[in-house]
Structures are given as structure tokens and as C-alpha cells.
Design a protein around this motif. Structure first.
Motif, PDB file in Angstrom:
ATOM      1  N   LEU A 125       0.786  -1.230   0.000  1.00 54.41           N
ATOM      2  CA  LEU A 125       0.000   0.000   0.000  1.00 54.41           C
ATOM      3  C   LEU A 125       0.822   1.286   0.000  1.00 54.41           C
ATOM      4  N   PRO A 126       1.942   1.402   0.711  1.00 49.48           N
ATOM      5  CA  PRO A 126       2.679   2.672   0.689  1.00 49.48           C
ATOM      6  C   PRO A 126       3.065   3.127  -0.721  1.00 49.48           C
ATOM      7  N   ALA A 127       3.452   2.183  -1.568  1.00 49.20           N
ATOM      8  CA  ALA A 127       3.809   2.554  -2.941  1.00 49.20           C
ATOM      9  C   ALA A 127       2.597   3.091  -3.683  1.00 49.20           C
ATOM     10  N   GLU A 128       1.456   2.491  -3.437  1.00 44.78           N
ATOM     11  CA  GLU A 128       0.237   2.931  -4.103  1.00 44.78           C
ATOM     12  C   GLU A 128      -0.173   4.324  -3.627  1.00 44.78           C
TER      13      GLU A 128
ATOM     14  N   ARG B  28      -7.424  -8.314  -1.734  1.00 45.89           N
ATOM     15  CA  ARG B  28      -7.339  -6.908  -1.374  1.00 45.89           C
ATOM     16  C   ARG B  28      -7.897  -6.048  -2.508  1.00 45.89           C
ATOM     17  N   GLN B  29      -8.553  -4.940  -2.143  1.00 47.03           N
ATOM     18  CA  GLN B  29      -9.176  -4.066  -3.140  1.00 47.03           C
ATOM     19  C   GLN B  29      -8.230  -2.914  -3.483  1.00 47.03           C
ATOM     20  N   ARG B  30      -6.975  -3.279  -3.752  1.00 44.89           N
ATOM     21  CA  ARG B  30      -5.982  -2.278  -4.118  1.00 44.89           C
ATOM     22  C   ARG B  30      -5.235  -2.735  -5.376  1.00 44.89           C
ATOM     23  N   PHE B  31      -4.395  -1.864  -5.905  1.00 47.86           N
ATOM     24  CA  PHE B  31      -3.764  -2.106  -7.200  1.00 47.86           C
ATOM     25  C   PHE B  31      -2.409  -2.803  -7.094  1.00 47.86           C
ATOM     26  N   TRP B  32      -1.541  -2.333  -6.196  1.00 46.80           N
ATOM     27  CA  TRP B  32      -0.141  -2.744  -6.215  1.00 46.80           C
ATOM     28  C   TRP B  32       0.059  -4.067  -5.470  1.00 46.80           C
TER      29      TRP B  32
ATOM     30  N   GLN C  13      -0.449 -18.789 -19.608  1.00 50.59           N
ATOM     31  CA  GLN C  13      -0.805 -17.375 -19.749  1.00 50.59           C
ATOM     32  C   GLN C  13      -0.354 -16.540 -18.553  1.00 50.59           C
ATOM     33  N   LEU C  14       0.305 -17.150 -17.592  1.00 52.41           N
ATOM     34  CA  LEU C  14       0.844 -16.413 -16.457  1.00 52.41           C
ATOM     35  C   LEU C  14       2.156 -15.732 -16.855  1.00 52.41           C
ATOM     36  N   PRO C  15       2.453 -14.566 -16.278  1.00 50.25           N
ATOM     37  CA  PRO C  15       1.666 -13.913 -15.240  1.00 50.25           C
ATOM     38  C   PRO C  15       0.505 -13.105 -15.801  1.00 50.25           C
ATOM     39  N   VAL C  16      -0.514 -12.926 -14.965  1.00 53.19           N
ATOM     40  CA  VAL C  16      -1.530 -11.917 -15.244  1.00 53.19           C
ATOM     41  C   VAL C  16      -0.894 -10.601 -14.829  1.00 53.19           C
ATOM     42  N   ARG C  17      -0.528  -9.786 -15.821  1.00 52.09           N
ATOM     43  CA  ARG C  17       0.280  -8.603 -15.547  1.00 52.09           C
ATOM     44  C   ARG C  17      -0.549  -7.416 -15.085  1.00 52.09           C
ATOM     45  N   LEU C  18       0.030  -6.642 -14.205  1.00 56.06           N
ATOM     46  CA  LEU C  18      -0.564  -5.367 -13.831  1.00 56.06           C
ATOM     47  C   LEU C  18      -0.375  -4.367 -14.964  1.00 56.06           C
ATOM     48  N   PRO C  19      -1.351  -3.497 -15.200  1.00 56.95           N
ATOM     49  CA  PRO C  19      -1.173  -2.444 -16.212  1.00 56.95           C
ATOM     50  C   PRO C  19      -0.016  -1.523 -15.835  1.00 56.95           C
TER      51      PRO C  19
ATOM     52  N   THR D 123      -6.437  -8.020  -5.832  1.00 56.14           N
ATOM     53  CA  THR D 123      -5.046  -8.478  -5.786  1.00 56.14           C
ATOM     54  C   THR D 123      -4.816  -9.244  -4.494  1.00 56.14           C
ATOM     55  N   MET D 124      -3.684  -9.928  -4.415  1.00 55.12           N
ATOM     56  CA  MET D 124      -3.397 -10.745  -3.234  1.00 55.12           C
ATOM     57  C   MET D 124      -2.709  -9.940  -2.138  1.00 55.12           C
ATOM     58  N   ASP D 125      -3.037 -10.299  -0.921  1.00 53.75           N
ATOM     59  CA  ASP D 125      -2.353  -9.781   0.258  1.00 53.75           C
ATOM     60  C   ASP D 125      -0.846  -9.959   0.073  1.00 53.75           C
ATOM     61  N   THR D 126      -0.053  -8.953   0.447  1.00 50.42           N
ATOM     62  CA  THR D 126       1.400  -9.057   0.261  1.00 50.42           C
ATOM     63  C   THR D 126       2.031 -10.139   1.134  1.00 50.42           C
ATOM     64  N   PHE D 127       1.308 -10.598   2.155  1.00 49.83           N
ATOM     65  CA  PHE D 127       1.846 -11.703   2.951  1.00 49.83           C
ATOM     66  C   PHE D 127       1.876 -13.008   2.158  1.00 49.83           C
ATOM     67  N   VAL D 128       1.135 -13.079   1.059  1.00 47.92           N
ATOM     68  CA  VAL D 128       1.263 -14.241   0.179  1.00 47.92           C
ATOM     69  C   VAL D 128       2.653 -14.234  -0.456  1.00 47.92           C
TER      70      VAL D 128
END
Length: 837
Positions: A97-100, A444-448, A469-475, A515-520
Motif C-alpha cells: 500500500l505505501p507505494a500505491e 485486497r481491493q488495491r492495485f499494487w 498465460q501467467l503472469p496476469v500482468r498489472l497495467p 489483488t493478493m495480500d502481500t503476505f502471500v
């Protein structure tokens, strides 16, 4: 390594100790020499894997990093000297989240802030001389990393360990995202922003960690003695295994509602005859399923009022008990009595089935609810205390069962066993184990963060993204306002990204936009260090099994539940998948303390922060590292106000000058030298080995200081710098010093005529015949700065040592000048630190 003319004097010796020149001399050497490179496939030497909890790139390194990574570097460097093939990797936990938030503030993409900070930290880590193999470097926000995070998600999904469900979830109004239970701390606030957490009904992704609850508990036996006991206790409490019974209550039919039943877990089935009502969590689906039309509106109004109430508040002992009658009745499984069913906020939807049996005489919250609603209080346990209906205090301790026909007169333990037998024979209940642990809410309902690799198709339902087809890339073109939190993931607003063809049927479909929790990401990174550039597989199972579990894992105790529990869970799943052959990821765990200033945690609001870069510029890397290690045992806090980096710098200069003065040739027989100095040298080696294995790194530094002082004394008053025992002692000092002050140690080793690098030399052996010692030299500090020494018996007690130290005239004068003794720290029979003021 070549030197310039400016580095040396006419007689071949270097100039006086200058940490800036020494750092400039050796930093490029380690890179060019690849001093700390590891051959992952080499099998001729035993392996040692030392791993630091990787940092988040929030800015440049701070004092906490300085402590943690100095501590983690000691076992890595020591293992290298002992001949191990050492893996000491480095990477960044770079989603989050801080980066976002920074991207929103600066109208930028989160990657810009993230990778700029990573480069800043990388340069600082190199300067800080961490013995890391930089070829292992990884970042969790790289496509080459989160491809495998998504691959693991799909593997979990295949095994039924990743699933979606509707449920009341923890919602942070500030971060605009859901939180796992483990991320709600203190008085029900978000662990990141400290905003009070509310409840919100959402459909979310979960990992089924509860399937592994027993193994997570039972496998702690492998960690006993190797992990701090407080960490194990925290995990046991969080998992919260409790035994009792599941009791089935038949629910009477009502107008518009058929007869049904619900199961209730209780740890006290012996109090079953004391049940006078049932309570359902007001925000659970069960309450909506049970409520009659007559009470429907009242329940909805009550539920609406719970949105801003935290779980901590709901369970508070001071909270007024409220509720809504649902218009339904349950049938007591043994007596047939009709029990009214209520909905209330003091019952939680995600505990058990979201329903409890009300035993008001023997449960305080049930008693408060019963008194508030005018419900019967029936005593079934005689503890000798006053009737709870009169006293207002429930009796829940030991006693004898009364008013309980099936187990009248039995003690509590006997009655619990009897009640389970009766329930089982009647077919209305059974023995049951329940857990406090809940499944891991990971979306999580965030982007990064790593996009969840699932496609939603109206015809096919949930369709996993094909592995190819992985990775599903972020824009990469999303900026600023597009990332602003709106209660749903920014990805949900990117139709061009989200709308896709279904891989199964080819029809119109839509990507999962959470997106996935960063603890993943951080639950498995220590395995990916073994294959950071591998595009073909997540890692080589053979290589991972050769190196893992991690031998030494170093990081803060704040990760005791979140990161460490999740990593243990991931390891067990990967074991079941056949990808690894071990069930625990970390053999040993060290939790370093905090770095304080004036007794308080450093913070901008308190104005007591200390800038690490300024400390490094003022005193040098080695002085800061040495100060961090010498200040206290690794697990204790370091108060920067009580230590002296300037004193550390002076000691380093003293040690460096000894190496400069040695004139005996390499290879000279030390047995021909001063016997007394040799005894000190070999005792230091033997003590250092024991202390390093016991992780008493601060005392190793104290022993090293004694050795340097002994060498200085021998040079000044004995045979002088030509004595081969002086060379032996100086070389030993350089090797031990390399664990905490690598720049100075390398320079000493080079001046002593040895081939660089001292980091790859062989740990010195000691001669047991030289270890006999009746007395020792105690080092006495004031505020971490060496002020005096004294000879004391080797078996002196800590209390005697403190008393003798405070009696020293020199120490008394410092105490009087500084306003008295604030505290005395006795770390070992050879180290006393008097803190004044």
C-alpha cells in the motif's frame, strides 16, 4: 588488491586509520572479487542458509535496518569462516500500500516509487557491507516473481485450499480494503494506518489455513528451543485449539419457515442444563435465515448499527448488552424445553457456527445479556459462591454439578466427559475440537499487488487462468487518480484490462479484479532465493531440499503471527504437493530488539529520530555496526542515547594500529612467542565459539576488546611487534572483528600480509592446553563507553561483579558527574555497563 601511492607512507605502511579511505578501498573489492558468491549446486561442503526478513522499500535504510542486518550478518560470516558453503541472500518485499499511496500523491505509477527506493536501499546495503550474494536478488513486484505467486495460488485452488465466500469481513475505511483477522491489532485498528476497523459484507478469497491448524500446532515440537518461546506462545494462542462438544439444537418451524437445526460448539457441555436461551451473531447469515417476518425490520435496523463497531468493542466487558428476538425457538436436546433465539452483537459470525447457547449463571457475557433482556438465570454448578442472579457475577470455576439429572453431583471434569457420552448416545452431540484460527482472507481491493489469476464467466463460473498465460500482468500505464481508493480495486475500473475471453468456452468473461495480500508474496520468498532467475520452474526441488530449512532466520517479533504463521502454512502445503521434503521453513529464529532513543521508539512525532546515513558519515560503517552488536544481546532493545559510536571508532583504530605494527613474518611459530598472550588468544577463540553458537554476540565483542588490549600491552612492554604470538593474536583479532566490522578487518588482514579476503579465511583453532584460567578481565563501561577494567575471579557472580564495578574510583567519579546510576547491565562475567543520569 592494488593500492595508490596516496594509500601508503614511504616505509610501506598505510596512513593513520581513516574509515572513509578504508571503505573506499574494500567496497569495490568485494564486488570485483565476488567474495560472497555461493555455488548452490556444490555438494562437497556442508551448507548453511542464513536469511534476514527482507525489507520493504519505503525509503533509505534506517536504524532498525542497521541493527537487524548487522545481527544477521554475524552468523553468515561466522559460518563462512567455519568452512560452510553459505547462502546469505537479499531481496525486497516490494508490493504494498505505501507505494500505491505515494503514486496517488505524485500522480505516478507505484513501480516508479518502488524501484527508485529499492536502488537507494541497495546502494546503502552494499555500503553497509552485508555479506550477501547479490546474484540472489529478487523483488516480489517483478513479473518473474509474481508469476510464481499466481502459480502457487492456482495450485492451492486445485486442492480446494483457495476459495471464495460471502461473509462479514474486516474493512479499513482509510485503506479502503479488507484485512485478515491477523491484521487487526490492539483495540480493533488497522495494523498499518491505526484506523478503527469495521465490518462489511463482501465476497472474498480465502486460503483454507484452518485445514492445517493441528499440524501448525503439533509441529511446534520441532521448533521448541530453537524459536523464542514467546513467538511459539503467540502462535499457539492465535490458533487457539479448544476441546469440548458440538451440540445439535432443533429449531421449531415458524410461519413461513420450516423446521431446521443448528450445531453449537461449547467447551462446557457440563453446563447444558443451565441453558435458558440461544444467541446468534446479528451480522451472520444465520440470523437472516431464522428471523420471522414480524421481527425482520428490527433485525435489519440492528444490523445496520453494527457497521462501525469493531470486534474488540463488541466483546468488551464494559459494553451494554443489546439484541433482537428473532421470533424462533430451539428445543433443548435433553429436556425438550423451548429456548428463545436472540440475535446480538457480542456473538461473532466467524466463531464456530455463529451461534452460542446461553448459560447465564456460568458465563459473564451471557449473564449480562440475560439480565438486560429479562431472561432466566439457572445455576447448575455449585462453586460455593453467591447466586449469579443476585451477585451479577457468573461462576465459571471448579465445582459440583447440580440441577443436572444426567450428571448430578459430578465434578466439572467428570461431568464434561459424562455429558459428551450422553449427547453421543442420544444422537444430539459429539466430542469436538474448535479453533480460534480463521481462514486467511487474502484478497485486497488495491492495485499494487499480484492479481488473482481467476476469470469469471457467466457460463463456466470460476475459470483458472491457464499456466501458460501467467503472469496476469498489472497495467503499466495507470497513474494517480486512477489508483484512488473507491471501495473496490482500481483494476475493476479498467475494462480493457478486465474484460477477456473465457479460456474454457471462449465467451465474454471478466478477470478477478482483486489483488493478493502481500503476505502471500512473503510466505515463500526464502525458497525462490534458490532460483531467482529461473523462468521454467518455481525452483529446483532438489536444490531447495539441499539448502532448506533455513538455518538462521532473523527478523522482528512483530511478524510472530502474520508472516511466520503463513510461511509455516505454505511450507506444509508445498510439502503435501511433493515440492519440498521438510515441514517447517526455519530451523532457528532470532528476533532482534528495537533501536530506541532516550527510552522511546524513534519517531518523527517525538522528534527523537536518528538518521542512519548521518551516523555512517560521522563514524563509519564499522563503528555503527560494532555499536549495534556491542550494545546488548540481539533480542534486547538498543538505546542509541546510551551507546557510543565514537568509542567504537576509537577501538577500531586501536585494533587497526596493531595490525600495522606487526613485523613478524607470516608462518612464524607462535609457540615461540609470549605464553601469556597466547593463552589470552586461545581463550578468546574458545569463548568466541561458544558465545557465537549461543548468539551472545555482544560478549564476543567484549572478549575481542580484551584481546586487543592484551596485544597492545604485549607490544608496548614485552617482546614487541616482532613476537610471533603478537601476529597470531592480531590475525585472530582481524578474523573475529570481520564478523562485525568487515572494512577494518579486511584492512588489518591485508596489512598482516594475508591474501584477501579475511571473510574467506579459516576460523582459527585453539589449543586446549592454553585455556586454563583462574581470573578474567572485566570490562566496565559507562553508557557503553569503556572506562575501566578489573581482574576478577572467573566464577564471579553478576551481583558481586556489579558491586565491584560501582566501587571503582574512576566509575564513581563518572556516576557523580552524571547525576547518579540509572541502571546497571551485567551481560556476562566480563562486561558491565553502567548507565548514568
Amino acid at each position: 588488491m592494488s593500492e595508490t601511492a596516496a594509500d601508503v607512507q614511504p616505509d610501506g605502511q598505510r596512513k593513520s586509520y581513516d574509515f572513509q579511505e578504508i571503505e573506499a578501498r574494500w567496497l569495490p573489492f568485494w564486488d570485483e572479487d565476488a567474495t560472497f558468491a555461493v555455488d548452490l549446486e556444490a555438494s562437497s561442503r556442508p551448507t548453511k542458509y542464513v536469511c534476514d526478513m527482507f525489507p520493504y522499500p519505503s525509503g533509505d535504510l534506517h536504524m532498525g535496518h542497521a541493527e537487524a542486518f548487522a545481527i544477521g550478518d554475524v552468523p553468515a560470516r561466522y559460518a563462512r569462516l567455519r568452512g560452510f558453503n553459505v547462502l546469505h541472500p537479499i531481496g525486497w518485499d516490494s508490493f504494498g500500500l505505501p507505494a500505491e499511496n505515494a503514486a496517488i500523491k505524485n500522480n505516478a505509477h507505484p513501480a516508479e516509487w518502488t524501484y527508485r527506493n529499492i536502488e537507494t536501499q541497495a546502494a546503502s546495503f552494499k555500503r553497509y557491507a552485508i555479506s550477501a550474494d547479490w546474484s540472489t536478488r529478487l523483488h516480489t513486484s517483478d513479473e518473474s516473481y509474481y508469476l510464481w505467486t499466481q502459480w502457487l495460488f492456482l495450485k492451492f485452488y486445485e486442492q480446494g485450499l483457495a476459495y471464495r465466500k460471502d461473509s462479514p469481513v474486516n474493512w479499513c475505511p482509510s485503506c479502503q480494503t479488507v484485512l485478515a483477522n491477523e491484521q487487526v491489532i490492539g483495540e480493533g485498528v488497522c495494523e498499518r494506518c491505526k484506523t478503527p476497523v469495521t465490518k462489511k459484507a463482501l465476497n472474498q478469497w480465502y486460503f483454507k489455513i484452518t485445514d492445517y491448524a493441528d499440524r501448525l500446532l503439533d509441529d511446534m515440537e520441532q521448533l521448541q528451543g530453537a524459536w523464542p518461546e514467546r513467538v511459539l506462545a503467540m502462535q499457539r494462542n492465535w490458533i487457539g485449539r479448544s476441546t469440548g462438544a458440538s451440540v445439535t439444537y432443533r429449531i421449531e418451524a415458524a410461519e413461513g419457515a420450516a423446521e431446521t437445526s443448528i450445531d453449537v460448539f461449547t467447551t462446557r457441555p457440563d453446563t447444558l442444563y443451565g441453558v435458558t436461551f440461544m444467541v446468534v451473531a446479528a451480522d451472520a447469515q444465520l440470523a437472516l435465515d431464522l428471523v420471522t417476518e414480524e421481527h425482520h425490520d428490527e433485525l435489519h435496523r440492528y444490523r445496520d448499527g453494527l457497521g462501525n463497531v469493531t470486534e474488540i468493542e463488541r466483546q468488551s466487558a464494559d459494553r451494554e448488552r443489546t439484541g433482537v428476538f428473532l421470533g424462533r425457538y430451539a428445543t433443548h436436546p435433553l429436556t425438550g424445553e423451548r429456548l428463545p433465539i436472540w440475535a446480538s452483537d457480542y456473538v461473532l459470525a466467524d466463531y464456530g457456527t455463529g451461534a452460542v447457547m446461553g448459560v447465564p449463571a456460568h458465563d459473564q457475557r451471557d449473564l449480562e445479556f440475560a439480565r438486560a433482556m429479562g431472561l432466566e438465570v439457572r445455576v447448575v454448578l455449585d462453586t460455593g459462591e453467591e447466586d449469579p442472579s443476585v451477585s451479577g457475577t457468573a461462576t465459571a470455576g471448579e465445582g459440583t454439578l447440580v440441577n443436572s439429572p444426567a450428571w448430578e453431583g459430578l465434578a466439572k471434569t467428570e461431568a464434561i466427559a459424562k455429558s459428551i457420552d450422553v449427547l453421543s448416545s442420544e444422537g444430539t452431540g459429539e466430542a469436538k475440537v474448535n479453533y480460534r484460527l480463521r481462514d486467511w482472507l487474502l484478497s485486497r481491493q488495491r492495485f499494487w499487488g499480484a492479481p488473482i489469476p481467476i476469470i469469471h464467466c457467466e457460463a463456466c463460473g470460476e475459470v483458472p487462468v491457464p499456466a501458460e498465460q501467467l503472469p496476469v500482468r498489472l497495467p503499466t500505464d495507470v497513474r494517480g487518480e486512477e489508483l484512488s481508493p473507491k471501495g473496490k480495486s482500481p483494476l475493476a475500473g479498467l475494462d480493457e484490462w478486465a474484460n477477456v475471453d473465457c479460456p474454457a468456452c471462449g465467451g465474454s468473461a471478466r478477470r478477478d479484479t482483486d489483488t493478493m495480500d502481500t503476505f502471500v508474496d512473503s510466505s515463500w520468498y526464502y525458497m525462490r532465493y534458490l532460483a531467482p532467475k529461473n523462468d521454467e520452474e518455481i525452483f529446483s526441488t532438489e536444490t531447495v531440499n539441499r539448502w532448506l530449512p533455513v538455518d538462521h532466520y532473523v527478523g522482528g517479533v512483530e511478524h510472530a503471527i502474520l508472516h511466520l504463521l503463513y510461511s509455516r502454512f505454505f511450507t506444509k502445503v508445498l510439502y503435501d504437493m511433493g515440492l519440498v521434503n521438510f515441514t517447517e521453513p526455519f530451523k532457528s529464529l532470532m528476533n532482534q530488539g528495537q533501536v530506541l532513543n532516550g527510552g522511546k521508539a524513534m519517531s518523527k512525532s517525538l522528534g527523537n529520530g536518528v538518521d542512519l546515513a548521518e551516523q555512517l558519515d560521522a563514524f563509519g560503517v564499522d563503528a555503527v555496526r560494532l555499536t549495534m552488536i556491542f550494545a546488548s544481546p540481539p533480542e534486547d532493545d538498543v538505546d542509541w542515547a546510551d551507546v557510543s559510536p565514537s568509542g567504537s571508532a576509537k577501538f577500531l583504530a586501536r585494533a587497526w594500529r596493531i595490525a600495522q605494527e606487526v613485523t613478524s613474518e607470516t608462518g612464524a611459530d607462535p609457540a615461540q612467542g609470549a605464553a601469556g598472550l597466547r593463552a589470552v588468544t586461545h581463550r578468546t577463540i574458545a569463548d568466541a565459539e561458544q558465545l557465537l553458537e549461543a548468539q551472545r554476540y555482544n560478549v564476543v565483542v567484549a572478549r575481542l576488546m580484551e584481546l586487543v588490549n592484551a596485544v597492545r600491552k604485549e607490544i608496548d612492554s614485552g617482546a614487541g611487534p616482532a613476537d610471533p604470538a603478537v601476529r597470531e593474536a592480531a590475525e585472530t583479532a582481524a578474523q573475529i572483528l570481520s564478523l562485525v566490522a568487515p572494512y577494518t578487518a579486511e584492512d588489518m588482514w591485508s596489512m598482516l600480509g594475508r591474501e584477501a579476503s579475511v571473510a574467506n579465511s579459516a576460523w582459527p583453532a585453539y589449543d586446549e592446553s592454553l585455556l586454563v584460567e583462574d581470573t578474567v578481565t572485566a570490562v566496565v563501561q559507562v553508557k557503553g563507553k569503556l572506562r575501566d577494567r578489573m581482574e576478577v575471579p572467573a566464577d564471579i557472580t553478576a551481583e558481586e561483579l556489579e558491586a565491584q564495578a560501582l566501587a571503582l574510583p574512576k566509575i564513581q567519579s563518572y556516576v557523580e558527574a552524571d547525576g547518579g546510576v540509572r541502571k546497571v547491565i551485567v551481560r556476562a562475567p566480563k562486561l558491565v555497563n553502567v548507565v548514568t543520569g
